[in-house]
Design an enzyme around this catalytic site. Sequence first.
Site, PDB file in Angstrom:
ATOM      1  N   ASP A   1      -4.332   3.668   2.473  1.00 41.77           N
ATOM      2  CA  ASP A   1      -5.757   3.343   2.586  1.00 41.77           C
ATOM      3  C   ASP A   1      -5.977   1.884   2.974  1.00 41.77           C
ATOM      4  O   ASP A   1      -7.117   1.412   3.014  1.00 41.77           O
ATOM      5  CB  ASP A   1      -6.505   3.671   1.297  1.00 41.77           C
TER       6      ASP A   1
ATOM      7  N   ASP B   1      -7.861 -15.768 -17.574  1.00 45.08           N
ATOM      8  CA  ASP B   1      -8.594 -16.325 -16.449  1.00 45.08           C
ATOM      9  C   ASP B   1      -9.761 -17.187 -16.913  1.00 45.08           C
ATOM     10  O   ASP B   1     -10.545 -16.775 -17.779  1.00 45.08           O
ATOM     11  CB  ASP B   1      -9.116 -15.178 -15.571  1.00 45.08           C
TER      12      ASP B   1
ATOM     13  N   ASP C   1       0.853  -1.188   0.000  1.00 44.63           N
ATOM     14  CA  ASP C   1       0.000   0.000   0.000  1.00 44.63           C
ATOM     15  C   ASP C   1       0.889   1.238   0.000  1.00 44.63           C
ATOM     16  O   ASP C   1       1.704   1.421   0.896  1.00 44.63           O
ATOM     17  CB  ASP C   1      -0.901  -0.037   1.239  1.00 44.63           C
TER      18      ASP C   1
ATOM     19  N   ASN D   1      -0.483   4.544  -0.484  1.00 49.09           N
ATOM     20  CA  ASN D   1      -1.202   5.784  -0.181  1.00 49.09           C
ATOM     21  C   ASN D   1      -1.970   5.748   1.142  1.00 49.09           C
ATOM     22  O   ASN D   1      -2.784   6.618   1.412  1.00 49.09           O
ATOM     23  CB  ASN D   1      -2.144   6.154  -1.327  1.00 49.09           C
TER      24      ASN D   1
ATOM     25  N   GLU E   1      -5.474 -20.228 -17.593  1.00 53.47           N
ATOM     26  CA  GLU E   1      -5.891 -20.985 -16.414  1.00 53.47           C
ATOM     27  C   GLU E   1      -7.029 -21.895 -16.849  1.00 53.47           C
ATOM     28  O   GLU E   1      -8.019 -21.433 -17.417  1.00 53.47           O
ATOM     29  CB  GLU E   1      -6.370 -20.042 -15.313  1.00 53.47           C
TER      30      GLU E   1
ATOM     31  N   ASP F   1      -1.568  -1.192  -4.147  1.00 47.89           N
ATOM     32  CA  ASP F   1      -1.848  -0.437  -5.367  1.00 47.89           C
ATOM     33  C   ASP F   1      -0.668  -0.537  -6.334  1.00 47.89           C
ATOM     34  O   ASP F   1       0.360  -1.151  -6.030  1.00 47.89           O
ATOM     35  CB  ASP F   1      -2.162   1.020  -5.033  1.00 47.89           C
TER      36      ASP F   1
END
Length: 535
Positions: A32, A207, A28, A30, A271, A36
Amino acid sequence: MTLATTSTDQPWWKGAVIYQIYPRSFQDSNGDGVGDLNGITARLEHIAKLGADAIWISPFFTSPMRDFGYDIADYCDVDPIFGTLADFDALVARAHELGLKVTIDQVYAHTSDLHDWFVQSRASQTSDKADWYVWADPKADGTPPNNWQSVFGGPAWTWDGRRGQYYMHQFLFSQPQLNVHNVAVQDALLDAMRFWLDRGVDGFRLDALNHSMHDPLLRDNPPAPDNGKPRTRSFDFQIKKYSQSHEGVVDFIARIRTLCDAYGAIFTVAEVGGDLSETEMKAYTAGETHLNSAYGFNFLYADALTPALVADTVNRWPDEPGMGWPSWAFENHDAPRALSRWCAPQDRAAFGRLKAALLLALRGNAILYQGEELGITQVDIPFERLQDPEAIANWPLTLSRDGARTPLPWSADAAQAGFSDVEPWLPVGDDNLARAVDAQEADPASLLNHTRAMLALRKANPALRHGSLNVLLADEARLVFRRRSGDQSLLCVFNLSAQAAPWPDDIPATNRVVAAINGASPATLPPFGALMIEE
């Protein structure tokens, strides 16, 4: 440990080690509590130092996050929780500076119900995108058009009063099924792929690709025989003969390959799960006009890592003309952490070293899930902190995927383990604090440093990176196989048990040792011992 000369006559992806990043839980930047893109960029040196060839970033696209990014509302933008397109461009630039290729997820079986395509499709049966999703009329009694069940439980159909029809969804009801039979839908998906290719990505992980096409006749799935295993979802009671795995997927794959070939050495890996996964993986990767690779769930949900499992799995992918190139993963964001499945707590240190050596000795690409290099274990998430919609719906019978998605511990003594300045979206897990990156950096005998050594060994030895694999022995405890490329031949000897095992009679004990794991030496196989020797 002895290093040979690396062969350079293969594409970069063949034999590559790919490091999977689950962006919500990597770093992280930032404050929160959610990881990110800038956090990834700031920590890329860790992956480069590990020796990986590429990263795979799980979805970071615009999404309502009902399935944490696998419900995409815009294929061509970054969700604000992860940053911006400029942040992504900076990530790609930094990765390339460090010699890392960048692969990203693409989800082509479904979108979010907030995607503009679906908004238009559900508006009326005559809209421009009316047949971009799978819609069907109800039966005469108002019930769904067939018996198909969703992966997360319950019918694979939801009634939509605005359109007066049912729409199909193989996962959450908020993930409507794309009609990939429609060439216009294929064109739109290829345009999204082209968008990211133009931004410099080097490959794609596709996916649930075998979920992307259904039987247009909407025939009922047959019941699955009772195999004695617990069935916690209605999905488990059917053979998915018609709801997925339509043969048309192969033709769509050929279009994907054509596009990627136009951009050079782009890597594509699918996958593929389900009862027909092996057949589909081979069809999806056959020859030079389909995907480069595929991986299934052979190891991801296995209760134990046994010689028989490994031998059976790798023997299905012989080094033969026209045969696809496999990829292997022992862990990922959907499966329980391997060290919590495969060994007793007191054996985790030794087993972790053995597991790393084995994964990196297999023929195919190796996919490392973030934290696997640290020996991260499954975290028990209390019900009140669960985020995983499948776990919440089926609690307590379904093991939460959240337990394998916990934040990566960077610093043992820092608040929130160095992942964030605030409480993260999932707990780090007290047991994993001691496995933090900084603690292992300072320990020459740590799993982190061992994994680096194994990656360097693989990269430097053509037999391990590109060579053929022939299983010589697979009994209750021992696994022996030969890796060969050109003039180099290596014998890889593993004891997968917690007891000492006898040295295999027909394996010479006098040849030069390339790598020794957990105190193994020629003629000696201690618990979880392994040896790689030259022939």
